[in-house]
Design a protein around this motif. Structure first.
Motif, PDB file in Angstrom:
ATOM      1  N   CYS A  79     -15.264   7.378  -6.691  1.00  0.00           N
ATOM      2  CA  CYS A  79     -13.949   6.831  -6.341  1.00  0.00           C
ATOM      3  C   CYS A  79     -13.788   5.416  -6.901  1.00  0.00           C
ATOM      4  N   ASP A  83     -11.068   3.974  -9.804  1.00  0.00           N
ATOM      5  CA  ASP A  83     -10.274   2.756  -9.659  1.00  0.00           C
ATOM      6  C   ASP A  83     -10.560   1.783 -10.803  1.00  0.00           C
ATOM      7  N   GLY A  87      -7.146   2.044 -12.326  1.00  0.00           N
ATOM      8  CA  GLY A  87      -6.477   0.918 -11.685  1.00  0.00           C
ATOM      9  C   GLY A  87      -6.681  -0.406 -12.382  1.00  0.00           C
ATOM     10  N   HIS A  98      -1.393  -0.453  -1.097  1.00  0.00           N
ATOM     11  CA  HIS A  98      -1.618   0.915  -1.557  1.00  0.00           C
ATOM     12  C   HIS A  98      -1.045   1.945  -0.589  1.00  0.00           C
ATOM     13  N   THR A 108      -1.591   5.671  -5.791  1.00  0.00           N
ATOM     14  CA  THR A 108      -2.282   4.687  -6.617  1.00  0.00           C
ATOM     15  C   THR A 108      -3.780   4.973  -6.649  1.00  0.00           C
ATOM     16  N   SER A 109      -4.457   4.344  -7.593  1.00  0.00           N
ATOM     17  CA  SER A 109      -5.909   4.509  -7.674  1.00  0.00           C
ATOM     18  C   SER A 109      -6.584   3.937  -6.424  1.00  0.00           C
ATOM     19  N   GLY A 110      -5.977   2.885  -5.859  1.00  0.00           N
ATOM     20  CA  GLY A 110      -6.533   2.313  -4.638  1.00  0.00           C
ATOM     21  C   GLY A 110      -6.425   3.258  -3.461  1.00  0.00           C
ATOM     22  N   LYS A 113      -9.044   5.904  -3.826  1.00  0.00           N
ATOM     23  CA  LYS A 113     -10.332   5.331  -3.440  1.00  0.00           C
ATOM     24  C   LYS A 113     -10.465   5.252  -1.920  1.00  0.00           C
ATOM     25  N   ASP A 204     -16.056  -1.895  -9.262  1.00  0.00           N
ATOM     26  CA  ASP A 204     -15.800  -1.126  -8.042  1.00  0.00           C
ATOM     27  C   ASP A 204     -16.804   0.016  -7.908  1.00  0.00           C
TER      28      ASP A 204
END
Length: 252
Positions: A79, A83, A87, A98, A108-110, A113, A204
């Motif tokens: 994950c 991101d 992201g 997010h 969103t990628s957040g 995640k 991340d």
């Protein structure tokens, strides 16, 4: 003596695997070196080799001790990797931003995640604990620890240093919890010199994997009182981090 040997083996093995994977990625640079280059907080170019190396080694080491722990660490790393890639150009930070986007229909990628790590953490908690309440608390601790380590990863060495500091008390335990703590610390120790030297960054990917490994170490062998205390601490850290992020955005 046997317990101490288990901790030492876990730490050294994970550290060696992390270094070996970093070296292999740095030597071959799949897809070209430009793909693995990022800018750090000071605008200096650094390699992202430590990110997958840390996640892979931590996941493999955790899986050796507890398969459920390994899955949680691997999911957190994946994950985080999503991101890191998807992201990279998203300026939104914090849970509120997010989740607000998610309410408006934008994934969103957040958000991926947040939801992905939370689901994996709860699944791991269900395998690591027996009672329903303890399972939920364990999931909160694992997901919260992953978020916390990523939250402090704002300067070189912060993420790895936090894992070493918070993981050290776990070495005093016996059994799987101590080995999981050693696993997290081994991966963190392996990347710390290059991270501090601003040659690599964990991103991340690595920060979330390290945090999840630390979280599984905490919940393994910890009773309900300890789980409750740790859950409250990581939730408080998340709320504080979100407020700081919101204030920073408002000040711009």
């Amino acid at each position: 003596m046997i317990a101490r040997a288990g901790r030492t083996t876990a730490l050294l093995t994970t550290a060696a695997l992390t270094r070996a994977t970093m070296w292999a990625l740095g030597t071959r640079a799949p897809g070209g070196r430009a793909r693995w280059e990022r800018k750090n907080h000071a605008g200096r170019p650094v390699g992202l080799y430590a990110a997958p190396a840390t996640a892979l080694a931590a996941a493999a080491g955790a899986a050796r001790v507890r398969p459920a722990a390994g899955l949680a660490v691997a999911a957190a790393g994946l994950c985080g990797a999503y991101d890191d890639i998807a992201g990279a150009g998203d300026a939104r930070r914090g849970f509120r931003a997010h989740l607000s986007a998610l309410r408006e229909g934008e994934v969103t990628s957040g958000a991926v995640k947040l939801l992905g790590i939370s689901a994996a953490a709860l699944a791991a908690g269900a395998r690591l604990k027996e009672r329903p309440v303890d399972r939920v608390l364990a999931g909160v601790v694992i997901a919260g620890a992953a978020h916390f380590v990523n939250l402090v990863d704002v300067r070189p060495g912060r993420a790895a240093g936090a894992v070493l500091a918070f993981g050290a008390p776990g070495l005093l335990r016996r059994g799987p919890g101590a080995e999981l703590a050693a696993t997290a610390m081994g991966a963190a120790a392996a990347v710390l010199p290059d991270d501090l030297g601003e040659r690599v960054m964990v991103g991340d990917t690595g920060a979330h994997a390290l945090g999840a490994a630390l979280g599984t170490a905490i919940v393994t062998g910890t009773g309900r009182v300890g789980l409750t205390a740790h859950a409250a601490a990581v939730v408080a850290a998340a709320v504080w981090g979100d407020r700081v992020t919101a204030m920073a955005r408002a000040a711009r």
